[in-house]
Design a protein around this motif. Structure first.
Motif, PDB file in Angstrom:
ATOM      1  N   MET A   1       0.835  -1.176   0.000  1.00 37.70           N
ATOM      2  CA  MET A   1       0.000   0.000   0.000  1.00 37.70           C
ATOM      3  C   MET A   1       0.889   1.251   0.000  1.00 37.70           C
ATOM      4  N   ARG A   2       0.590   2.169  -0.873  1.00 35.56           N
ATOM      5  CA  ARG A   2       1.324   3.439  -0.951  1.00 35.56           C
ATOM      6  C   ARG A   2       0.517   4.518  -0.246  1.00 35.56           C
ATOM      7  N   PHE A   3       1.122   5.204   0.690  1.00 32.77           N
ATOM      8  CA  PHE A   3       0.447   6.275   1.426  1.00 32.77           C
ATOM      9  C   PHE A   3       0.437   7.562   0.611  1.00 32.77           C
ATOM     10  N   THR A   4      -0.725   8.180   0.477  1.00 33.85           N
ATOM     11  CA  THR A   4      -0.853   9.499  -0.140  1.00 33.85           C
ATOM     12  C   THR A   4      -1.900  10.289   0.623  1.00 33.85           C
ATOM     13  N   VAL A   5      -1.747  11.602   0.630  1.00 34.62           N
ATOM     14  CA  VAL A   5      -2.778  12.441   1.214  1.00 34.62           C
ATOM     15  C   VAL A   5      -3.802  12.776   0.142  1.00 34.62           C
ATOM     16  N   ASP A   6      -5.008  13.071   0.556  1.00 39.36           N
ATOM     17  CA  ASP A   6      -6.103  13.327  -0.368  1.00 39.36           C
ATOM     18  C   ASP A   6      -6.268  14.803  -0.706  1.00 39.36           C
ATOM     19  N   ARG A   7      -6.181  15.682   0.300  1.00 42.36           N
ATOM     20  CA  ARG A   7      -6.421  17.108   0.063  1.00 42.36           C
ATOM     21  C   ARG A   7      -5.960  17.909   1.267  1.00 42.36           C
ATOM     22  N   LEU A   8      -5.904  19.181   1.102  1.00 41.59           N
ATOM     23  CA  LEU A   8      -5.615  20.103   2.195  1.00 41.59           C
ATOM     24  C   LEU A   8      -6.924  20.395   2.910  1.00 41.59           C
TER      25      LEU A   8
END
Length: 130
Positions: free
Chosen positions: A1-8
């Motif tokens: 699983m690759r961690f990414t943020v969705d939005r500010l």
């Protein structure tokens, strides 16, 4: 699983006078003011985001090791042509620093107009529809 943020979700700006700063963002950028949490902290809401407005010297609300005002560089997107942004800023009595100029935003090319808020933060108002 690759961690990414969705939005500010929100940012916090430190200001000299919460009332003056909040009024400017409400009048010039059309944001909605609200109070939240303990001690009725101030915030400015727009779209699905908000700016928490932190008074300089606020006890128990640290945001960095060095407390300063006027050091932010914020870019907002308007659904207006740059000429309309300029007209609105002029009507609000806000000095334009630069623009319209071509820039590259998160979604590609845009045209931007720059001004400063009451604390000296650099405010960029960009438009993808130009």
């Amino acid at each position: 699983m690759r961690f990414t943020v969705d939005r500010l979700d929100h940012i916090v700006i430190t200001c000299r006078d919460v009332e003056v700063t909040s009024s400017w963002y409400q009048r010039v950028l059309g944001m909605e003011r609200e109070e939240y949490g303990r001690n009725n902290r101030g915030a400015l809401r727009f779209g699905g985001q908000k700016i928490n407005v932190r008074p300089y010297g606020a006890e128990g609300w640290g945001t960095s090791d060095v407390e300063m005002t006027g050091v932010q560089d914020l870019c907002f997107i308007a659904a207006l042509a740059p000429a309309d942004v300029i007209e609105h800023l002029n009507q609000c009595g806000v000095a334009i620093i630069e623009g319209p100029v071509e820039r590259i935003g998160a979604l590609g090319p845009m045209r931007s107009v720059y001004c400063r808020d009451p604390d000296g933060n650099l405010i960029e108002i960009g438009s993808y529809a130009f």
